[in-house]
Design a protein around this motif. Sequence first.
Motif, mmCIF file in Angstrom:
data_model
loop_
_atom_site.group_PDB
_atom_site.id
_atom_site.type_symbol
_atom_site.label_atom_id
_atom_site.label_comp_id
_atom_site.label_asym_id
_atom_site.label_seq_id
_atom_site.Cartn_x
_atom_site.Cartn_y
_atom_site.Cartn_z
ATOM 1 N N PHE A 115 46.879 -26.927 -7.659
ATOM 2 C CA PHE A 115 45.560 -27.466 -7.339
ATOM 3 C C PHE A 115 44.896 -27.940 -8.629
ATOM 4 C CE2 PHE A 115 46.749 -24.938 -3.788
ATOM 5 C CZ PHE A 115 46.221 -25.590 -2.691
ATOM 6 N N TYR A 116 44.428 -29.182 -8.615
ATOM 7 C CA TYR A 116 43.778 -29.791 -9.780
ATOM 8 C C TYR A 116 42.293 -29.896 -9.445
ATOM 9 C CZ TYR A 116 48.572 -30.896 -11.005
ATOM 10 O OH TYR A 116 49.916 -30.802 -11.310
ATOM 11 N N ILE A 117 41.490 -29.053 -10.091
ATOM 12 C CA ILE A 117 40.100 -28.895 -9.659
ATOM 13 C C ILE A 117 39.124 -29.363 -10.735
ATOM 14 C CG2 ILE A 117 38.385 -27.185 -8.902
ATOM 15 C CD1 ILE A 117 40.743 -25.507 -7.826
ATOM 16 N N ALA A 118 38.329 -30.384 -10.421
ATOM 17 C CA ALA A 118 37.302 -30.863 -11.359
ATOM 18 C C ALA A 118 36.342 -29.713 -11.645
ATOM 19 C CB ALA A 118 36.559 -32.049 -10.751
ATOM 20 N N LEU A 119 36.176 -29.396 -12.937
ATOM 21 C CA LEU A 119 35.347 -28.239 -13.293
ATOM 22 C C LEU A 119 34.420 -28.530 -14.467
ATOM 23 C CD1 LEU A 119 34.847 -25.213 -12.654
ATOM 24 C CD2 LEU A 119 36.617 -24.663 -14.326
ATOM 25 N N ALA A 120 34.860 -29.415 -15.383
ATOM 26 C CA ALA A 120 34.072 -29.655 -16.597
ATOM 27 C C ALA A 120 32.666 -30.160 -16.265
ATOM 28 C CB ALA A 120 34.798 -30.653 -17.503
ATOM 29 N N GLY A 121 32.558 -30.973 -15.227
ATOM 30 C CA GLY A 121 31.267 -31.573 -14.874
ATOM 31 C C GLY A 121 30.407 -30.690 -13.975
ATOM 32 N N GLU A 122 30.895 -29.489 -13.643
ATOM 33 C CA GLU A 122 30.136 -28.609 -12.741
ATOM 34 C C GLU A 122 28.958 -27.963 -13.461
ATOM 35 O OE1 GLU A 122 30.543 -27.820 -9.320
ATOM 36 O OE2 GLU A 122 31.683 -29.658 -9.543
ATOM 37 N N ARG A 123 27.897 -27.765 -12.734
ATOM 38 C CA ARG A 123 26.711 -27.154 -13.335
ATOM 39 C C ARG A 123 26.951 -25.678 -13.660
ATOM 40 N NH1 ARG A 123 22.226 -28.648 -9.385
ATOM 41 N NH2 ARG A 123 23.962 -29.893 -8.693
ATOM 42 N N ASP A 124 27.678 -24.996 -12.789
ATOM 43 C CA ASP A 124 27.904 -23.563 -12.989
ATOM 44 C C ASP A 124 29.408 -23.278 -12.867
ATOM 45 O OD1 ASP A 124 27.957 -20.818 -13.055
ATOM 46 O OD2 ASP A 124 26.439 -20.533 -11.491
ATOM 47 N N ARG A 125 30.110 -23.383 -13.998
ATOM 48 C CA ARG A 125 31.567 -23.244 -13.953
ATOM 49 C C ARG A 125 31.998 -21.831 -13.547
ATOM 50 N NH1 ARG A 125 31.176 -26.242 -18.721
ATOM 51 N NH2 ARG A 125 31.425 -24.331 -19.919
ATOM 52 N N ARG A 126 31.269 -20.826 -14.027
ATOM 53 C CA ARG A 126 31.676 -19.449 -13.724
ATOM 54 C C ARG A 126 31.588 -19.151 -12.221
ATOM 55 N NH1 ARG A 126 32.869 -16.004 -17.842
ATOM 56 N NH2 ARG A 126 32.396 -16.761 -19.942
ATOM 57 N N HIS A 127 30.609 -19.758 -11.569
ATOM 58 C CA HIS A 127 30.478 -19.612 -10.117
ATOM 59 C C HIS A 127 31.738 -20.139 -9.421
ATOM 60 C CE1 HIS A 127 28.927 -20.040 -6.042
ATOM 61 N NE2 HIS A 127 29.096 -21.350 -6.101
ATOM 62 N N VAL A 128 32.214 -21.292 -9.888
ATOM 63 C CA VAL A 128 33.413 -21.897 -9.295
ATOM 64 C C VAL A 128 34.644 -21.042 -9.606
ATOM 65 C CG1 VAL A 128 34.842 -23.975 -9.163
ATOM 66 C CG2 VAL A 128 32.371 -24.191 -9.591
ATOM 67 N N LEU A 129 34.749 -20.586 -10.852
ATOM 68 C CA LEU A 129 35.897 -19.771 -11.257
ATOM 69 C C LEU A 129 35.961 -18.475 -10.453
ATOM 70 C CD1 LEU A 129 35.642 -20.427 -15.099
ATOM 71 C CD2 LEU A 129 37.611 -21.002 -13.649
ATOM 72 N N GLU A 130 34.803 -17.948 -10.155
ATOM 73 C CA GLU A 130 34.716 -16.725 -9.351
ATOM 74 C C GLU A 130 35.302 -16.970 -7.946
ATOM 75 O OE1 GLU A 130 34.404 -13.086 -8.486
ATOM 76 O OE2 GLU A 130 33.604 -13.640 -10.457
ATOM 77 N N ILE A 131 34.971 -18.120 -7.365
ATOM 78 C CA ILE A 131 35.499 -18.463 -6.029
ATOM 79 C C ILE A 131 37.016 -18.643 -6.096
ATOM 80 C CG2 ILE A 131 35.442 -20.167 -4.161
ATOM 81 C CD1 ILE A 131 32.603 -20.937 -5.293
ATOM 82 N N ILE A 132 37.473 -19.304 -7.165
ATOM 83 C CA ILE A 132 38.921 -19.509 -7.323
ATOM 84 C C ILE A 132 39.616 -18.152 -7.402
ATOM 85 C CG2 ILE A 132 40.743 -20.386 -8.845
ATOM 86 C CD1 ILE A 132 38.763 -22.641 -9.668
ATOM 87 N N ARG A 133 39.072 -17.257 -8.215
ATOM 88 C CA ARG A 133 39.684 -15.925 -8.370
ATOM 89 C C ARG A 133 39.776 -15.205 -7.026
ATOM 90 N NH1 ARG A 133 37.621 -11.921 -12.891
ATOM 91 N NH2 ARG A 133 35.586 -12.109 -11.900
ATOM 92 N N ARG A 134 38.727 -15.318 -6.248
ATOM 93 C CA ARG A 134 38.671 -14.606 -4.977
ATOM 94 C C ARG A 134 39.744 -15.093 -4.002
ATOM 95 N NH1 ARG A 134 33.235 -15.542 -2.839
ATOM 96 N NH2 ARG A 134 32.644 -15.295 -5.010
ATOM 97 N N HIS A 135 40.103 -16.374 -4.092
ATOM 98 C CA HIS A 135 41.016 -16.959 -3.102
ATOM 99 C C HIS A 135 42.394 -17.296 -3.649
ATOM 100 C CE1 HIS A 135 37.889 -17.285 -0.030
ATOM 101 N NE2 HIS A 135 37.082 -17.485 -1.059
ATOM 102 N N LEU A 136 42.640 -16.906 -4.898
ATOM 103 C CA LEU A 136 43.887 -17.288 -5.555
ATOM 104 C C LEU A 136 45.087 -16.524 -4.995
ATOM 105 C CD1 LEU A 136 45.105 -18.975 -7.844
ATOM 106 C CD2 LEU A 136 44.671 -17.056 -9.388
#
Length: 220
Positions: A115-136
């Motif tokens: 999965f190639y996930i746009a992240l650099a432009g996100e306002r809250d990267r840690r929020h996104v990373l947290e979701i990824i961790r939860r569903h990985l």
Amino acid sequence: MYPAQGVRDYPRERFIDDLLREHETEIRRCLKKGAHKVQVDFTEARLAVKVDSSGHLLNSFIDLNNLALSRFSPEERRRIGVHTCPGNDLDSTHSADVDYAELLPSLFQLKAGNFYIALAGERDRRHVLEIIRRHLRADRRIFVGVVAPIDPRIETAEDVRDRVLEASEYIPIEQLGTTDDCGFSPFFDDTSTSRDTAFAKIQARVRGTAMAAELIGARQ
Ligand SMILES: [Zn+2]
């Protein structure tokens, strides 16, 4: 895409069959040519959540993609990935306001190995990373976006290094990779980013990723 009123002598089922066959053929040709990974663009995913917040449209796209992905073996699927982003044409987005929390759990239903996930432009990267961790899942590799084509500022290698280190707090390093948030000129008429800027950003990604790998002690 198929019109609601139908097309004479070309039923929807045949359209879907043709669509799946052509999609499969395109991926197979890339694999056969020796592509290291084949990335399928799914920018419509996040847009689908914006257009239909019930998730019905997104899930219909995911079902359709899974019909195509099911035609590949598990080994082949390890070489197939899906790209998601909030849009990137002419330095604008179409769905950056949609929370990844609405998208990623469904997106991860796709039968793809990467999965190639746009992240650099996100306002809250840690929020996104947290979701990824939860569903990985253990058999997936996540490539996080570390440079933003939409941002005119050229990231430094140190910016990239820090973003990789941040992501490594959430994603096991064996499953972590880096990518650009999106292409640099998705359509031929999009000259919003110059070739020099694009290459400078790519260089920062490569150098910064290597710096982070050295710090983490990962093999590249
Ligand atoms: Zn994109």
